[in-house]
Write an enzyme that holds these catalytic residues in place. Structure first.
Site, PDB file in Angstrom:
ATOM      1  N   ASP A  88       0.847  -1.196   0.000  1.00 45.73           N
ATOM      2  CA  ASP A  88       0.000   0.000   0.000  1.00 45.73           C
ATOM      3  C   ASP A  88       0.887   1.252   0.000  1.00 45.73           C
ATOM      4  O   ASP A  88       2.101   1.171   0.166  1.00 45.73           O
ATOM      5  CB  ASP A  88      -0.864  -0.055   1.271  1.00 45.73           C
ATOM      6  CG  ASP A  88      -1.947   1.027   1.306  1.00 45.73           C
ATOM      7  OD1 ASP A  88      -2.291   1.575   0.238  1.00 45.73           O
ATOM      8  OD2 ASP A  88      -2.444   1.315   2.415  1.00 45.73           O
ATOM      9  N   GLU A 143       2.657   5.228  -3.808  1.00 45.07           N
ATOM     10  CA  GLU A 143       2.615   6.195  -4.932  1.00 45.07           C
ATOM     11  C   GLU A 143       3.920   6.980  -5.040  1.00 45.07           C
ATOM     12  O   GLU A 143       4.261   7.348  -6.165  1.00 45.07           O
ATOM     13  CB  GLU A 143       1.430   7.153  -4.740  1.00 45.07           C
ATOM     14  CG  GLU A 143       0.078   6.482  -4.922  1.00 45.07           C
ATOM     15  CD  GLU A 143      -0.257   5.477  -3.819  1.00 45.07           C
ATOM     16  OE1 GLU A 143       0.130   5.740  -2.661  1.00 45.07           O
ATOM     17  OE2 GLU A 143      -0.865   4.448  -4.103  1.00 45.07           O
ATOM     18  N   ASP A 193      -8.887   3.341  -2.733  1.00 43.19           N
ATOM     19  CA  ASP A 193      -9.961   3.752  -1.824  1.00 43.19           C
ATOM     20  C   ASP A 193     -11.200   4.255  -2.543  1.00 43.19           C
ATOM     21  O   ASP A 193     -11.428   5.456  -2.676  1.00 43.19           O
ATOM     22  CB  ASP A 193      -9.432   4.820  -0.869  1.00 43.19           C
ATOM     23  CG  ASP A 193      -8.298   4.270  -0.016  1.00 43.19           C
ATOM     24  OD1 ASP A 193      -8.118   3.033   0.017  1.00 43.19           O
ATOM     25  OD2 ASP A 193      -7.594   5.071   0.621  1.00 43.19           O
TER      26      ASP A 193
HETATM   27  O1  MIG Z   1      -4.047   5.969   4.526  1.00 40.46           O
HETATM   28  O2  MIG Z   1      -3.778   0.740   5.634  1.00 40.46           O
HETATM   29  O3  MIG Z   1      -5.934   2.029   0.233  1.00 40.46           O
HETATM   30  O4  MIG Z   1      -6.891  -0.216   1.591  1.00 40.46           O
HETATM   31  O5  MIG Z   1      -6.985  -0.063   4.384  1.00 40.46           O
HETATM   32  C1  MIG Z   1      -4.808   4.823   4.423  1.00 40.46           C
HETATM   33  C2  MIG Z   1      -4.933   1.475   5.747  1.00 40.46           C
HETATM   34  C3  MIG Z   1      -3.893   3.660   4.220  1.00 40.46           C
HETATM   35  C4  MIG Z   1      -5.035   2.886   2.255  1.00 40.46           C
HETATM   36  C5  MIG Z   1      -5.460   1.672   1.504  1.00 40.46           C
HETATM   37  C6  MIG Z   1      -6.498   0.936   2.282  1.00 40.46           C
HETATM   38  C7  MIG Z   1      -5.969   0.568   3.639  1.00 40.46           C
HETATM   39  C8  MIG Z   1      -5.507   1.826   4.372  1.00 40.46           C
HETATM   40  N1  MIG Z   1      -4.513   2.538   3.575  1.00 40.46           N
END
Ligand code: MIG
Length: 763
Positions: free
Chosen positions: A403, A406, A478
Site C-alpha cells: 500500500d 505512490e 480507496d
Molecule cells: O491511509 O492501511 O488504500 O486499503 O486499508 C490509508 C490502511 C492507508 C489505504 C489503503 C487501504 C488501507 C488503508 N490505507
C-alpha cells in the site's frame, strides 16, 4: 521545431532521421511494433525488460525530405518537424500526426485563480505548451481505451488525464485527472481499424483524448524522453498481445488467490481473526484469505508483529491454515524513524533511503509518524527488500499487500528533487522515479517471494506503472460505498484489463463510507467475476462482512461466492491464456465485438473470458435491466433459455439475480462446491455444455509453484460439433489427471470416466 528532414540512414531495423534541428530514431521491433524515439536522457525502460526484437524485413526510402519505412504490415512515413504517420500494408491511413496548431484555451487570471482557490476550488489553467508533444489526428469515430485505472467510463474520448500516481481520498469522480496507477498505454479503435500507442516515460505526462479540441488527441511531457511504440494489428486482441510482448504478462497465480478474500482496516487481534474465520465456516461462505491491515504491526513498523494483539502469529496462522485460511499482510514502503529499529538502522547505515539533494535522508510522515523511503531503484535495496519478505514467510504469511507506494505522504508530496536511484544505478530525482516507485517495490517483493517461498508470489499493489503485471496484482484503492463506484468498477477493471493488468479488483462493498444491504448484495455480484475478489472496508465505517445484514443478504452473498468457487477452473484458464497472450479474464464487450457499435460505450456489462457475459445490476432500486447481447447465440445462465444475439432485451433481476449469459458452443468447467481451494481433491470436473459449435481448452496444474513452466500441466481441449462433444488431452504433463467428467447440458446430466486421452460424448 525540428525543421526539415534532411537525411535518413538505415542500420538494420533502425532508422536514424536527421532534421535541420535535431534527430530522431525509428526502430522496427517486429513487423507490427514500431518505436519512435528521441533520446534526451539516458534511460533504461522500467516497463520493457525483454524487448521483442524480431528479425523483420524492413525497407527504407528517403527522398525530398520524406522517409518511408516498410514492414510486411506497416508503412511509416516520417517528414518535416518530426511528423510520423502510420499506414497499413494496403496503404490505408491508420494513425496520422496532426499538423495544425493546438487550440488555445484561456485560463483564469491570477486574481480569479486566487479567489477560486480561497473558496476551495481548483483554478482551471490554460493549456500551456509542453516540451514534448505527440499530436495525432482524430478522424471522427475514434474510441480510446486503456490508460490504467483512470476514473470514469470505458471510452476515454473527450477526457484528459495526467499520469502521476496519486493517493486522493475524496470520492473519485469522472473529472479526476489521475489515480494510483500510471499505465501510459492507449488502444485507439476506429470503425475501420485499431492500433495501440505506448508512451514509455515515467515522468508526469499528459493525455488529452479530444477534450481540448475535437481534431486531435495528444500525449505530452516536460521531462524524460519522447519514446513511444506504435502497435499495429487486425483486431483489438492483437493490440493487447502486442502490448504484452513489450511489457510482459501476468504469471498464472496460485489457485487459491482466485478464491474469496476478506479484509478490513483492521482485524486488530488474534481473537478477532479467529472469530472471523470461524464465522465464514459457520455461515457456509467459502473463503480462502484474510488480510491483515496496518494494525497487526507494532506501531506501524513494517516487518514486525504487534505481539500484544498477535502474541503468536505463527501458531494462529498454522491453526487457520488447517481450516484452509491463508493470511496476507499489508506492508507500506515508509519505514518508521526510530533508532534501535533494525529496518531503520540498517537502511540508514547502508544508504538505502532516498535523500535530499544535500545528501540528508529525506523524512516525511506516514502511519508510523516520521518515516523514510526505501530507494527501490538500487539493486541493493531490491535485494534487501526481497530478503525482508522472509520475515513474513517465516510467520506463515502467504502474500503481501503493498500500500501507500505512490508514494503517499502525510506532510505534502515529496518534492521533485528528492534523490532516488534509477535502475541503471545512476541518481535520479523523485520527478522521474515517482511513477515507478510502486512498480519497483512490487518487483522487489515478487523477487523475495519467488526466491524464499518458491511458490508463485502473491503481491498486491496500489501504485504501479506499465509492466507491473509481471510482478503483482492490483486493487483500485480507496473507493467509497456509493453506487457510482460500483458502476465505475466495471469500466475501471475493464480498462485495467486493456492496460495489460489482468489481475485486479475493487474493494467489494466499498472502502470509505457505509455500505447498504442492497449495495453489498449487488457488489458481490460484480465481485464474483472480478479477477481479484476481496471485500475491504475502512476503519470507522460500518462493518460489511457477508452476514452483517441478516439472512437475505447473507444468502445472496453466499450464492455468488459459491458460484465463484464453482467457476474457478474457468477463471484459472483465463490466466493461463493470459500468460501466453496478454488477454485478460475480465473483458469489455468491445474487445471481442469491436465492429459492433453497441459495445463501444458499454459500461455496465462485461465478458469473462470469451464465453460468459455478465450484466450486473449497478443501479440502486433496480430489479430489472436492459441487456445487450452481441451477435451469435447465447444462453441465459439461470433459465437456460436460448437467445439470439444482436439485440437488447429486458431481464428481470431481483436482488438475488445477476444476469449471466453463456455463448453457444461453450464448455464451462466447474468444480464441485468447496469452502476453500483444495478442500476437496477434485477428481471429476463438471462440464457445463452449451450447444453450438466451438472449441476451448482447459488448463490443470498443481496450482502452486512454477513447475508448469517446465511442462508440468495438462491441457484438455473441448470441441463441440454436430451434437458431439469431444474431450481430448492436448498436453499431458501433470500426473493428477481428472478421472472423469460430469457432463451437464440443458438439464441432462451424465457421468463419464476419462480413461484414455480422448472421449466422445453425444449430447
Ligand atoms: O491511509 O492501511 O488504500 O486499503 O486499508 C490509508 C490502511 C492507508 C489505504 C489503503 C487501504 C488501507 C488503508 N490505507
Amino acid at each position: 521545431m525540428l525543421g526539415k528532414l534532411t537525411a535518413a540512414g538505415q542500420a538494420g531495423q533502425r532508422v536514424c532521421l536527421q532534421y535541420e534541428q535535431g534527430e530522431r530514431r525509428i526502430e522496427i521491433l517486429t513487423d507490427s511494433i514500431i518505436r519512435v524515439y528521441e533520446e534526451r536522457e539516458a534511460q533504461v525502460s522500467k516497463a520493457i525488460e525483454k524487448r521483442p526484437q524480431e528479425e523483420t524485413e524492413t525497407s527504407m526510402e528517403y527522398a525530398d525530405g520524406v522517409c518511408t519505412i516498410k514492414t510486411a504490415r506497416v508503412t511509416v512515413v516520417a517528414g518535416e518537424n518530426g511528423t510520423v504517420d502510420f499506414y497499413d500494408a494496403a496503404g490505408n491511413a491508420v494513425c496520422l500526426d496532426y499538423r495544425g496548431a493546438r487550440r488555445q484555451r484561456t485560463g483564469l487570471s491570477g486574481e480569479e485563480k486566487e479567489l477560486m482557490e480561497q473558496e476551495g476550488h481548483q483554478g482551471a489553467a490554460g493549456n500551456g505548451a509542453h516540451l514534448m508533444e505527440v499530436l495525432k489526428q482524430i478522424e471522427g469515430d475514434e474510441c480510446f481505451y486503456g490508460l490504467g485505472d483512470k476514473t470514469g467510463f470505458l471510452n476515454k474520448r473527450h477526457y484528459a488525464y495526467e499520469m502521476w500516481n496519486s493517493d486522493i481520498p475524496d470520492p473519485q469522480v469522472d473529472s479526476f485527472k489521475s489515480l494510483y496507477k500510471s499505465i501510459p498505454f492507449l488502444i485507439v479503435l476506429k470503425q475501420s481499424c485499431v492500433y495501440g500507442l505506448f508512451f514509455d516515460n515515467t515522468y508526469r505526462t499528459w493525455f488529452d483524448l479530444g477534450k481540448e479540441c475535437g481534431d486531435y488527441f495528444f500525449w505530452a511531457a516536460d521531462q524524460g524522453n519522447l519514446d513511444y511504440y506504435y502497435i499495429a494489428g487486425e483486431k483489438m486482441t492483437d493490440i493487447l498481445t502486442g502490448y504484452a510482448r513489450l511489457t510482459g504478462t501476468a504469471p498464472v497465480p496460485q489457485l487459491w488467490t482466485l478464491g474469496y478474500h476478506q479484509s478490513r482496516w483492521s482485524y486488530k487481534t488474534e481473537a478477532e481473526v479467529r472469530e472471523l474465520a470461524a464465522a465464514f465456516r459457520s455461515h457456509d461462505i467459502p473463503c480462502d484469505t484474510i488480510h491483515l491491515d496496518i494494525d497487526y504491526m507494532e506501531r506501524y513498523k513494517v516487518f514486525t508483529w504487534g505481539r500484544e494483539a498477535f502474541p503468536d502469529p505463527e501458531q494462529m496462522i498454522r491453526d487457520l491454515g488447517k481450516d484452509g485460511f491463508k493470511i496476507v499482510t499489508i506492508i507500506d514502503p515508509g519505514v518508521k524513524v526510530e533508532e534501535g529499529y533494525e529496518m531503520y538502522d540498517e537502511g540508514v547505515r547502508e544508504g538505502y533511503y532516498a535523500t535530499t539533494p544535500e545528501g540528508e535522508i529525506y523524512v516525511n510522515a506516514v502511519w508510523p509518524g516520521d518515516a523514510v523511503y526505501p530507494d527501490f531503484g538500487q539493486e541493493r535495496v531490491q535485494k534487501w527488500w526481497a530478503d525482508k519478505q522472509q520475515f513474513l514467510i517465516d510467520s506463515g504469511v502467504r502474500g503481501v499487500w503493498n500500500d501507500m507506494n505512490e508514494p503517499a505522504s502525510f506532510r505534502g508530496e515529496l518534492p521533485p528533487d528528492v534523490v532516488f536511484t534509477d535502475v541503471d544505478q545512476k541518481k535520479a530525482d523523485h520527478a522521474r522515479m515517482h511513477n515507478v516507485y510502486g512498480h519497483l517495490m512490487s518487483k522487489a517483493a515478487y523477487r523475495g517471494w519467488k526466491e524464499h517461498d518458491g511458490r508463485r508470489p502473491f503481491v498486491i499493489t496500489r501504485a504501479c506503472y506499465a509492466g507491473t503485471q509481471k510482478y503483482s496484482t492490483v486493487w483500485t484503492g480507496d473507493n467509497h460505498s456509493i453506487w457510482a463506484h460500483l458502476q465505475m468498477a466495471i469500466p475501471q477493471l475493464c480498462n485495467l484489463s486493456l492496460s495489460g493488468m489482468p489481475f485486479a479488483g475493487t474493494d467489494i462493498g466499498g472502502f470509505g463510507s457505509d455500505t447498504t444491504p442492497e449495495l453489498l448484495a449487488r457488489w458481490i455480484q460484480v465481485g464474483a467475476f472480478s479477477p481479484l475478489m476481496r471485500n475491504h472496508c475502512a476503519i470507522g465505517c460500518d462493518r460489511q462482512e457477508p452476514w452483517v445484514f441478516g439472512e437475505e443478504i447473507t444468502d445472496i452473498y453466499r450464492k455468488y461466492v459459491k458460484l465463484r468457487y464453482r467457476l474457478l477452473p474457468y477463471l484459472y484458464d483465463q490466466f493461463f491464456t493470459g500468460e501466453k497472450t496478454g488477454l485478460p479474464l475480465m473483458r469489455p464487450l468491445v474487445l471481442h465485438y469491436e465492429k459492433d457499435g453497441n459495445t463501444r460505450n458499454c459500461n455496465d456489462e462485461f465478458l469473462v473470458g470469451e464465453s460468459l457475459l455478465v450484466a450486473p445490476v449497478v443501479e440502486q432500486g433496480a430489479s430489472r435491466r436492459m441487456v445487450y447481447l452481441p451477435e451469435g447465440v447465447w444462453y441465459d445462465y439461470w433459465t437456460k433459455e436460448r437467445l439470439e444475439g444482436g439485440q437488447f432485451l429486458i431481464r428481470e433481476a431481483p436482488l438475488d439475480t445477476c444476469p449471466i449469459y453463456v455463448k453457444a458452443g461453450s464448455v464451462i468447467p466447474n468444480y464441485e462446491d468447496q469452502s476453500y481451494v483444495g478442500e476437496k481433491g477434485i477428481r471429476r470436473l463438471i462440464l457445463d455444455v452449451y450447444p453450438g459449435e466451438g472449441t476451448s481448452s482447459h488448463y490443470q496444474d498443481n496450482g502452486s509453484d512454477f513447475a508448469y513452466r517446465e511442462g508440468e500441466y495438462n491441457e484438455y481441449v473441448f470441441a463441440q460439433k454436430d451434437g458431439v462433444l469431444t474431450v481430448s488431452l492436448s498436453h499431458a504433463g501433470y500426473a493428477k489427471r481428472y478421472e472423469g467428467f460430469r457432463i451437464r447440458c440443458l438439464g441432462k446430466e451424465e457421468d463419464t470416466a476419462f480413461l484414455g486421452d480422448k472421449l466422445t460424448f453425444l449430447l
